[in-house]
Design a protein around this motif. Structure first.
Motif, PDB file in Angstrom:
ATOM      1  N   HIS A 194       8.705   0.204   6.577  1.00 31.70           N
ATOM      2  CA  HIS A 194       9.208  -0.025   7.938  1.00 31.70           C
ATOM      3  C   HIS A 194       8.747  -1.368   8.506  1.00 31.70           C
ATOM      4  N   LEU A 195       7.802  -2.009   7.813  1.00 30.88           N
ATOM      5  CA  LEU A 195       7.293  -3.310   8.267  1.00 30.88           C
ATOM      6  C   LEU A 195       7.876  -4.470   7.469  1.00 30.88           C
ATOM      7  N   ARG A 196       8.869  -4.196   6.645  1.00 29.08           N
ATOM      8  CA  ARG A 196       9.429  -5.246   5.780  1.00 29.08           C
ATOM      9  C   ARG A 196      10.011  -6.399   6.603  1.00 29.08           C
ATOM     10  N   GLU A 197      10.665  -6.087   7.702  1.00 28.01           N
ATOM     11  CA  GLU A 197      11.240  -7.165   8.522  1.00 28.01           C
ATOM     12  C   GLU A 197      10.152  -8.067   9.077  1.00 28.01           C
ATOM     13  N   ARG A 198       9.038  -7.470   9.513  1.00 27.54           N
ATOM     14  CA  ARG A 198       7.923  -8.286  10.008  1.00 27.54           C
ATOM     15  C   ARG A 198       7.352  -9.155   8.897  1.00 27.54           C
ATOM     16  N   HIS A 199       7.292  -8.600   7.688  1.00 29.17           N
ATOM     17  CA  HIS A 199       6.828  -9.415   6.558  1.00 29.17           C
ATOM     18  C   HIS A 199       7.757 -10.593   6.327  1.00 29.17           C
ATOM     19  N   GLU A 200       9.050 -10.365   6.306  1.00 26.24           N
ATOM     20  CA  GLU A 200       9.999 -11.452   6.045  1.00 26.24           C
ATOM     21  C   GLU A 200       9.870 -12.542   7.092  1.00 26.24           C
TER      22      GLU A 200
END
Length: 217
Positions: A194-200
């Protein structure tokens, strides 16, 4: 003529820390096409841990220094025994690269809240008491979680804290710049998906910052 020493510490052949570091190095080399560039991969070519002979080199240099300041030029004469000369044979090329650099770029992942053992081994080999360097330091990092100010795990960040204090305390470098890509584990850990967008976002910002700094340094 400026010189860049580029250190890679990740055990992975393809890694986020390498990508961010490469972005800085590519921009720097484009800005300084005739400059000296040295790349040392600590995973492909590991640096051995220091041994007792290395500590004896330290002792001899300090004993022979009137003001307690370590001067690299004094180190070869400090190697008095075969074991100490072997230790100096390991140190000499590493220290020559470091002393010649105007910019030192270290690309490193966070392992277990801190730095990889291979990076610590390199730091130990090239660091003698009360040294000073002319270089500016840039550290490109990849971290599996989030450790930026305000994050729940901020207090567990012994990577940036350690390196910043190390360079200030040993080399008198107070302006080390860090470029951090966070939440890298969201690429593989379902619990962090669920944090993939923040990682990108963090990854893209790190690449952009690295390219900008590489062109400015």
């Amino acid at each position: 003529m400026p010189a860049l020493l580029h250190i890679d510490a990740s055990a992975r052949r393809r890694s986020v820390s390498r990508e961010v570091g490469d972005a800085f190095a590519a921009a720097w080399r484009e800005a300084h096409p005739a400059a000296a560039y040295v790349h040392r991969d600590l995973a492909a070519d590991p640096v051995p841990f220091i041994d007792e002979a290395w500590t004896q080199l330290c002792d001899h240099v300090l004993e022979g220094s009137e003001d307690g300041v370590t001067r690299i030029v004094d180190l070869p004469s400090a190697a008095r025994t075969p074991a100490q000369r072997r230790a100096w044979g390991i140190v000499e090329p590493l220290l020559t690269e470091l002393a010649a650099a105007d910019v030192v770029l270290i690309a490193t992942p966070m392992y277990n809240y801190s730095i990889p053992a291979q990076l610590k081994a390199w730091l130990d080999q090239v660091t003698f008491p009360r040294m000073s360097l002319k270089a500016r330091f840039v550290v490109a990092t990849a971290r599996g979680g989030a450790y930026s100010p305000g994050a729940p795990k901020e207090r567990f960040d012994y990577q940036e804290r350690y390196l910043r204090d190390f360079f200030a305390g040993h080399f008198a470098v107070e302006d080390t710049v860090f470029v951090n890509a966070e939440l890298v584990n969201s690429r593989i850990d379902p619990g962090l998906a669920h944090l993939r967008e923040r990682h990108e976002e963090s990854y893209a910002a790190a690449l952009s910052t690295a390219r900008r700094l590489g062109g400015e340094y």
